[in-house]
Design a protein around this motif. Sequence first.
Motif, PDB file in Angstrom:
ATOM      1  N   ILE A 205       0.845  -1.198   0.000  1.00 22.52           N
ATOM      2  CA  ILE A 205       0.000   0.000   0.000  1.00 22.52           C
ATOM      3  C   ILE A 205       0.883   1.251   0.000  1.00 22.52           C
ATOM      4  O   ILE A 205       0.604   2.233  -0.670  1.00 22.52           O
ATOM      5  CB  ILE A 205      -0.962  -0.018   1.217  1.00 22.52           C
ATOM      6  N   MET A 206       1.996   1.169   0.726  1.00 21.83           N
ATOM      7  CA  MET A 206       2.920   2.312   0.759  1.00 21.83           C
ATOM      8  C   MET A 206       3.761   2.395  -0.508  1.00 21.83           C
ATOM      9  O   MET A 206       4.418   3.397  -0.750  1.00 21.83           O
ATOM     10  CB  MET A 206       3.863   2.189   1.964  1.00 21.83           C
ATOM     11  N   ASP A 207       3.779   1.285  -1.291  1.00 23.24           N
ATOM     12  CA  ASP A 207       4.530   1.224  -2.541  1.00 23.24           C
ATOM     13  C   ASP A 207       6.037   1.421  -2.305  1.00 23.24           C
ATOM     14  O   ASP A 207       6.677   2.246  -2.947  1.00 23.24           O
ATOM     15  CB  ASP A 207       3.981   2.293  -3.511  1.00 23.24           C
ATOM     16  N   VAL A 208       6.582   0.656  -1.350  1.00 19.69           N
ATOM     17  CA  VAL A 208       7.999   0.840  -1.013  1.00 19.69           C
ATOM     18  C   VAL A 208       8.945   0.126  -1.972  1.00 19.69           C
ATOM     19  O   VAL A 208      10.138   0.377  -1.948  1.00 19.69           O
ATOM     20  CB  VAL A 208       8.329   0.383   0.435  1.00 19.69           C
TER      21      VAL A 208
ATOM     22  N   ARG B  44      12.806  -4.295  -3.323  1.00 17.42           N
ATOM     23  CA  ARG B  44      14.097  -4.412  -2.631  1.00 17.42           C
ATOM     24  C   ARG B  44      14.062  -3.796  -1.236  1.00 17.42           C
ATOM     25  O   ARG B  44      14.687  -4.312  -0.313  1.00 17.42           O
ATOM     26  CB  ARG B  44      15.209  -3.817  -3.494  1.00 17.42           C
ATOM     27  N   ILE B  45      13.320  -2.710  -1.057  1.00 16.53           N
ATOM     28  CA  ILE B  45      13.174  -2.131   0.288  1.00 16.53           C
ATOM     29  C   ILE B  45      12.385  -3.111   1.158  1.00 16.53           C
ATOM     30  O   ILE B  45      12.690  -3.310   2.338  1.00 16.53           O
ATOM     31  CB  ILE B  45      12.462  -0.766   0.203  1.00 16.53           C
TER      32      ILE B  45
ATOM     33  N   LEU C 107      13.688  -4.742   4.668  1.00 15.69           N
ATOM     34  CA  LEU C 107      12.987  -4.632   5.944  1.00 15.69           C
ATOM     35  C   LEU C 107      12.556  -5.991   6.504  1.00 15.69           C
ATOM     36  O   LEU C 107      12.456  -6.158   7.703  1.00 15.69           O
ATOM     37  CB  LEU C 107      11.757  -3.730   5.794  1.00 15.69           C
TER      38      LEU C 107
ATOM     39  N   VAL D  86       1.708   0.264   8.753  1.00 13.69           N
ATOM     40  CA  VAL D  86       2.201   1.431   8.013  1.00 13.69           C
ATOM     41  C   VAL D  86       3.026   2.322   8.951  1.00 13.69           C
ATOM     42  O   VAL D  86       4.127   2.760   8.612  1.00 13.69           O
ATOM     43  CB  VAL D  86       1.018   2.217   7.393  1.00 13.69           C
TER      44      VAL D  86
ATOM     45  N   ILE E   2       6.349   0.480   9.729  1.00  9.49           N
ATOM     46  CA  ILE E   2       7.272   0.515   8.583  1.00  9.49           C
ATOM     47  C   ILE E   2       7.836   1.930   8.432  1.00  9.49           C
ATOM     48  O   ILE E   2       9.026   2.115   8.164  1.00  9.49           O
ATOM     49  CB  ILE E   2       6.559   0.055   7.291  1.00  9.49           C
ATOM     50  N   GLY E   3       6.981   2.916   8.639  1.00 14.11           N
ATOM     51  CA  GLY E   3       7.420   4.304   8.539  1.00 14.11           C
ATOM     52  C   GLY E   3       8.510   4.619   9.555  1.00 14.11           C
ATOM     53  O   GLY E   3       9.532   5.210   9.218  1.00 14.11           O
TER      54      GLY E   3
ATOM     55  N   GLY F  30      11.588   2.512   8.826  1.00 18.14           N
ATOM     56  CA  GLY F  30      12.139   3.010   7.562  1.00 18.14           C
ATOM     57  C   GLY F  30      12.896   4.307   7.758  1.00 18.14           C
ATOM     58  O   GLY F  30      14.001   4.480   7.242  1.00 18.14           O
ATOM     59  N   LYS F  31      12.323   5.228   8.511  1.00 20.87           N
ATOM     60  CA  LYS F  31      12.984   6.514   8.738  1.00 20.87           C
ATOM     61  C   LYS F  31      14.330   6.314   9.425  1.00 20.87           C
ATOM     62  O   LYS F  31      15.326   6.931   9.054  1.00 20.87           O
ATOM     63  CB  LYS F  31      12.093   7.433   9.570  1.00 20.87           C
TER      64      LYS F  31
ATOM     65  N   VAL G 178      16.784   4.885   6.884  1.00 19.48           N
ATOM     66  CA  VAL G 178      17.258   5.872   5.909  1.00 19.48           C
ATOM     67  C   VAL G 178      18.232   6.846   6.577  1.00 19.48           C
ATOM     68  O   VAL G 178      19.291   7.157   6.030  1.00 19.48           O
ATOM     69  CB  VAL G 178      16.069   6.633   5.285  1.00 19.48           C
TER      70      VAL G 178
END
Lengths: 409, 172
Positions: free
Chosen positions: A17-20, A23-24, A28, A394, A397-398, A401-402, A405
Amino acid sequence: MTSAEAANWYFKKAARIMDVGERIETLLATPLRTVSVQVSIELDNGEIRTFKGYRVQHDNARGPMKGGLRFHPDVNEDEVLGLASLMTWKTAVVNLPYGGAKGGIQCNPAELSVKELERLTRKFVDQIHDVIGPTRDIPGPDMNTNPQVMAWIMDQYSRYHGHSPAVVTGKPIDLYGSRGREVATARGLQFIAREILRDVGQQVQGTRFAIQGFGNVGSHAARLFHEDGGKIVAVSDVHGGVQNARGLDVPALFEHVKKNGTVRGFTGGTPCRNEDVLTADCDVLVPAAIGGVVDQRVAAEVRARIVLEGANGPCTPEADEIFEQRGVLVVPDILANAGGVTVSYFEWVQNMQHVTWEEERVTSELQRVMREAYEKVGQISRTRKLPLRTSAYVLAIGRVGKATVLRGI
Amino acid sequence: MSIPASLLKKLVQIPIFQGLTVPEAAEFFEVALEQVIEKGRTVFREGDEGDALYVILSGEALVTKKGVELAVLSTHAVLGEMCLVSPGDTRSATAVAKTELSMLKIPSRRVQKLIRGNNLATLKVVANLAQVMGQRLAAINDRLVAADSKKKPDARKEELADFAGILNRWSF
């Protein structure tokens, strides 16, 4: 589908849904490290037995990894990996400065004496002490492991690394444990129940609860909902269940369980089967036993408007879809039962700072953490029109993910 | 000018003149002029009108575009052949004499006239040119692919940046 596969399924759903990107997604989902050991001990009768032990460290972008250690005959690497990733998402949802891990030893603790369990625990620590630690990976209690096991872990680890109470949580109160740890998961459920009932224009007072499972989570949850004025209309454990549409007398039920070790046979209601609790006429269903109990067949018959996942993965993804279609609100495990790991975090904080908190402080801090997490998940759910579970993933993952990154890969 | 048969025999081995008989080559090169260009002088500049094609008889020419060296051409190489198929177009590159250059110059107007008259030799040359250009296009495609694959390490960096972008759009 195992609960580990289900966790991965929910993760993928949210990631897509987030379209990550593929490979990401792999980055994860893949664990940082998987440790597999053979734990050999001498039994009381002089026989030598070898057990398989695992520690899977899934992600450390947000901090030291955290997750339980379970003793169970069904423990395997896949399951441990799935549960380790679940811990990454769970700690992220409640915004603890932790990553996720999980461990287990494939054994039947019912067949082992206390001395044998102690030898098994200590030997396992001998084999993994290099990869755990207060700033690396902090085990905690899980299926069939208790404060005593945690005390052995602390002691054995400290023999190698010096006095280290913060290496493990869920310790006994008399050995660096935290007040409020035992009721923590149930407290978390209580706070979430208050929030979601308020959101749908109700309150805990007068709300009817059905609770499957009467262990550490279910029993304390029943007591806390009762204290808030809720009606406990059905409860069950592995031996059977009991229901009463007008509400069970909870203090009397506790007396019964104390005497008999089960809710079965309690005279303040009519006997029922374990499965009947899931489809009982109630407002809130709390599956707080094991994973996978609510499948699509059960989901179609559930009469509650709200499902609070006290256990890990009690609803299958198919059941989850049915609840979504039927408009049943499901508060997912990674939010609903995160009170346990949150108070484990408080225990670790107290150990790291060499202080002790009163139970009131533990409870109020827990309430703050649970409310903030519920608020954030609810916000994503409303603005993105997503179910609570997807929203929680979501958010997780956010956050992971942050951190990933910002740190760089 | 009249070109000795010995030179014509060599010229028909050049890819774009292949397949010409010696009499056909003689007909094609009938209007050719021999030019000698001193070292360092410019043969033509990028942007000039393409009025002739050149065949190097001896010496070396440096071909550049926007200051970037494209090739060093020597004996029997052909320069400015694009003017055969697109008369009036400007030169796409600059050619400078790297050493003293001896060249045959064939005016483009003359070639266009031969094409209009269905001159077999000229049509053969144009067909050869099409083949040579096809090969060059294939080579350029290969270089593009190679250049693209060299960029791969950067792609990962963009993927992480893209992910950061996604996270910002979801605003946590």
